[in-house]
Structure formats: structure tokens, C-alpha cells
Scaffold this motif. Structure first.
Motif, mmCIF file in Angstrom:
data_model
loop_
_atom_site.group_PDB
_atom_site.id
_atom_site.type_symbol
_atom_site.label_atom_id
_atom_site.label_comp_id
_atom_site.label_asym_id
_atom_site.label_seq_id
_atom_site.Cartn_x
_atom_site.Cartn_y
_atom_site.Cartn_z
ATOM 1 N N UNK A 147 0.764 -1.133 -0.028
ATOM 2 C CA UNK A 147 0.012 0.017 0.034
ATOM 3 C C UNK A 147 0.801 1.431 0.043
ATOM 4 N N UNK A 148 2.184 1.223 0.101
ATOM 5 C CA UNK A 148 3.187 2.278 0.371
ATOM 6 C C UNK A 148 4.176 2.155 -0.828
ATOM 7 N N UNK A 149 4.846 3.048 -0.960
ATOM 8 C CA UNK A 149 6.042 2.846 -2.130
ATOM 9 C C UNK A 149 7.259 2.795 -1.367
ATOM 10 N N UNK A 150 7.210 2.951 -0.022
ATOM 11 C CA UNK A 150 8.393 2.593 0.719
ATOM 12 C C UNK A 150 7.985 1.618 1.607
ATOM 13 N N UNK A 151 8.531 0.220 1.701
ATOM 14 C CA UNK A 151 7.783 -0.747 2.472
ATOM 15 C C UNK A 151 8.714 -1.119 3.706
ATOM 16 N N UNK A 152 9.791 -0.701 3.772
ATOM 17 C CA UNK A 152 10.780 -1.284 4.747
ATOM 18 C C UNK A 152 11.593 -0.366 5.355
ATOM 19 N N UNK A 153 12.259 -0.478 6.618
ATOM 20 C CA UNK A 153 13.257 0.245 6.943
ATOM 21 C C UNK A 153 14.633 0.299 6.056
ATOM 22 N N UNK A 171 8.018 1.572 11.642
ATOM 23 C CA UNK A 171 6.682 1.213 12.058
ATOM 24 C C UNK A 171 6.013 2.506 12.451
ATOM 25 N N UNK A 172 7.075 3.330 13.059
ATOM 26 C CA UNK A 172 6.220 4.543 13.683
ATOM 27 C C UNK A 172 5.988 5.443 12.403
ATOM 28 N N UNK A 178 2.301 7.336 4.479
ATOM 29 C CA UNK A 178 0.913 7.762 3.763
ATOM 30 C C UNK A 178 0.420 9.092 3.449
ATOM 31 N N UNK A 179 0.735 9.727 4.672
ATOM 32 C CA UNK A 179 0.424 11.163 4.449
ATOM 33 C C UNK A 179 1.211 11.898 3.367
ATOM 34 N N UNK A 224 10.558 9.744 1.022
ATOM 35 C CA UNK A 224 11.587 9.430 2.157
ATOM 36 C C UNK A 224 11.635 10.561 3.022
ATOM 37 N N UNK A 225 12.093 11.826 2.338
ATOM 38 C CA UNK A 225 12.417 13.054 3.273
ATOM 39 C C UNK A 225 11.185 13.699 3.629
ATOM 40 N N UNK A 226 10.246 13.807 2.845
ATOM 41 C CA UNK A 226 8.987 14.346 3.256
ATOM 42 C C UNK A 226 8.344 13.676 4.332
ATOM 43 N N UNK A 227 8.216 12.280 4.355
ATOM 44 C CA UNK A 227 7.744 11.575 5.296
ATOM 45 C C UNK A 227 8.169 12.053 6.711
ATOM 46 N N UNK A 228 9.677 12.006 6.511
ATOM 47 C CA UNK A 228 10.234 12.339 7.841
ATOM 48 C C UNK A 228 9.968 13.589 8.275
ATOM 49 N N UNK A 229 9.803 14.661 7.334
ATOM 50 C CA UNK A 229 9.336 15.955 7.804
ATOM 51 C C UNK A 229 8.246 15.988 8.424
ATOM 52 N N UNK A 230 7.113 15.242 7.844
ATOM 53 C CA UNK A 230 6.089 15.148 8.658
ATOM 54 C C UNK A 230 5.875 14.732 9.792
ATOM 55 N N UNK A 231 6.883 13.707 10.215
ATOM 56 C CA UNK A 231 6.869 12.764 11.348
ATOM 57 C C UNK A 231 7.712 13.674 12.466
#
Length: 322
Positions: A147-153, A171-172, A178-179, A224-231
Motif C-alpha cells: 500500500x506504500x511505495x517505501x515498504x521497509x526500513x 513502524x512509527x 501515507x500522509x 522518504x524526506x517528506x515523510x520524515x519531515x511530517x513525522x
């Protein structure tokens, strides 16, 4: 799937005299955890591979699955092994020739256990993606993971290596991945291309074309960068019944001073800037390669944004009126 012999084989350093009944409750929790990770279908498939004569790939999957569950079991049991609870109360055993470990040694050991769990999970998922058993590709868990384009660490660490291959962190981050896909990637791709690529990516029977693979390679660094930015604002803080806490580490005692606000702000801005750079790279790729036949949704939307009507295409027409 775990026995006393398998635990000792996978963990190595576990005391030979440990009673299996001591860790048996944690074995059950570890197996339930692994079932949630991989899905019931894949777990049943692995449990069925017990007969002699199985192939090398199947043997590798079983070994890695047992490694994941063993280290998860040990990580759950580890805090409880240092004390004994009985009719006389809570006791700590210390024989004549034994020395109690220091706090930093205990905490360091727990972190080492978790690092082995992360490594086991990454190795397991790498093997699953390479072998792709039918029990996996036909499962609900496969659809969820795709369901996501990055699936693992491991896939995340390819674009931000400083994060390491920490499955606990990944996992976090799933919620924020997704966001980021919805907030940043989808508007660039357009709704039509986004849905098309998602559908292809989630289909176990589909072999992605070279342009589709290239598009994914352009998406992932930005994601990857924008997901970490959101988190980022949420990662250092934990909310529970005691209030808001911040977990810090120093010499294995979880007491290190947190970085300054300036340092955190600089890193957060850099994540956003890098994400925007990769987004522009993605948009440039689409602008260069989109046509009425490839990434048609993006091409049509781009034509509409620029106020340019789509040119008539007579490629497959046998009659052209001049």
C-alpha cells in the motif's frame, strides 16, 4: 514454531541451563507478533515447511522467520529475567562467582537485542521479496504492505542512510509515509497517474515497465524526506497517562541532553528542502516523458494548466483529411 532448541540455536548466548517454561509465555507473544507482521497465510505456509527435502529458499525463509521470532521473544523476556518473584517476594539472584551487571551494560544489551531483531526482520523481508512465495503474494498482508511505495526500513535507509535499518522506527513512520504520498506526491503525479501506479504496484501479477520503475525511483527520495519531515515534530515525544515525555540516551542510561532547538530546526528545514528538490526532479521527469500514451493523466492536466489544447493524434488513423 519456536522450541527450546531453536531458541538456543538462534540466540547463541542464551544460558544453556535456562528453563524453557520461563520464556514460554514470551514465545507465544512473539509468534502472535510475527503473525501480525507477515499475515496468517504466510505464517501457515512457513509452518507447513517442516518435511525433509525442502528447497534452499524455503529453508532460508524458515530460518529467518525463526530468527525474527526468537529475538522478539528474547527482547520481551529480557527485562523479566533479572528478577525472581515468589512467595518470599521479589529477589535478585547473585551467586558466589557472578557479578551483577551495571545499568549501562543492561541497557546496552537491550539495544543490541533490538538491533538484532531489526536485522532479522530486514533479512526476512529481503528474502520474501526475492522468493515471493504464492502464499505471500496472494495474501491480505501483501496488499497492505504494497500500500506504500517505501515498504521497509531498508528501503527507507537507501535514501536517508543516517536512519539505519531500524524496523521499530519505520513502524512509527508508516502513518507519515501515507500522509506524504497523499499530500506531496499525489498532486505532482495527478490523481489519474497516482491511481494507475498504485494499482500496478499492488498487483502481484504485474511486472512494472521500465518507465514505471524509473518513476518509482524518482518518487522514493522525495517520499522518504517528506515523510520524515511530517513525522519530525512527533518522533522525540511520547504521550501517555503520565504526560508528555522525551526519551534520551547517554552511555546506555537514556539520559542524554536533547539537541538544541536550532539544531532540530535546521535538520527539519533541510528535510523539507531536500524533499522539495526531489519533488521538482520528479515533476521534471514527468514533464519530459509524459505524452498522450504515457502518464496520460499528467499530460492532459499539464496541457490544461498551460492553456494548451491537446494536439490531434493521427498516429493510428488511416484517413487524414487535408
Amino acid at each position: 514454531m519456536l522450541t527450546k532448541e531453536i531458541l538456543k540455536q538462534q540466540l547463541g548466548g542464551i544460558n544453556a541451563k535456562i528453563d524453557f517454561q520461563t520464556v514460554e509465555p514470551f514465545v507465544r507473544f512473539a509468534e502472535r507478533w510475527f503473525r501480525e507482521q507477515v499475515g496468517q497465510e504466510l505464517l501457515d505456509y512457513l509452518a507447513s515447511l517442516t518435511a525433509p527435502g525442502i528447497g534452499q529458499d524455503e529453508a532460508e525463509l524458515i530460518d529467518l522467520a525463526q530468527s525474527c521470532m526468537s529475538w522478539r521473544c528474547y527482547e520481551l523476556a529480557f527485562p523479566h529475567l533479572k528478577l525472581r518473584v515468589g512467595d518470599l517476594g521479589i529477589q535478585k539472584l547473585n551467586t558466589t562467582n557472578a557479578v551483577a551487571v551495571a545499568k549501562w551494560e543492561y541497557v546496552d544489551s537491550r539495544e543490541a537485542n533490538l538491533a538484532m531483531l531489526d536485522l532479522a526482520l530486514e533479512n526476512f523481508w529481503s528474502a520474501v521479496e526475492r522468493i515471493r512465495p504464492a502464499a505471500w503474494t496472494g495474501s491480505a498482508a501483501y496488499k497492505k504492505r504494497q500500500g506504500v511505495w517505501i515498504r521497509s526500513a531498508g528501503e527507507l535507509a537507501e535514501h536517508i542512510p543516517t536512519l539505519g535499518r531500524k524496523s521499530r522506527l519505520f513502524d512509527q513512520l508508516l502513518t507519515y509515509i501515507r500522509r506524504a504520498e497523499a499530500v506531496y506526491i499525489k498532486p505532482v503525479l495527478t490523481d489519474a497517474v497516482y491511481k494507475q501506479l498504485k494499482q500496478r504496484w499492488s498487483d502481484p501479477e504485474a511486472d512494472l515497465t521500465e518507465p514505471e520503475q524509473e518513476l518509482l525511483e524518482r518518487i522514493r527520495p522525495a517520499l522518504a524526506h517528506l515523510a520524515l519531515f511530517e513525522a519530525y515534530p512527533y518522533l522525540p515525544l511520547t504521550l501517555d497517562t503520565t504526560g508528555i515525555t522525551e526519551r534520551r540516551s547517554k552511555d546506555g542510561t537514556m539520559e542524554e541532553v536533547a539537541p538544541s532547538a536550532d539544531s532540530r530546526g535546521t535538520q527539519k528545514r533541510q528535510l523539507y528542502q531536500d524533499g522539495q528538490f526531489y519533488l521538482s526532479e520528479l515533476a521534471d521527469y514527468l514533464n519530459d516523458t509524459a505524452s498522450a500514451h504515457q502518464w496520460a493523466g499528467f499530460y492532459q492536466a499539464n496541457q490544461a494548466r498551460n492553456g494548451q489544447p491537446e494536439a490531434d493524434d493521427f498516429t493510428h488513423s488511416s484517413l487524414v483529411i487535408l
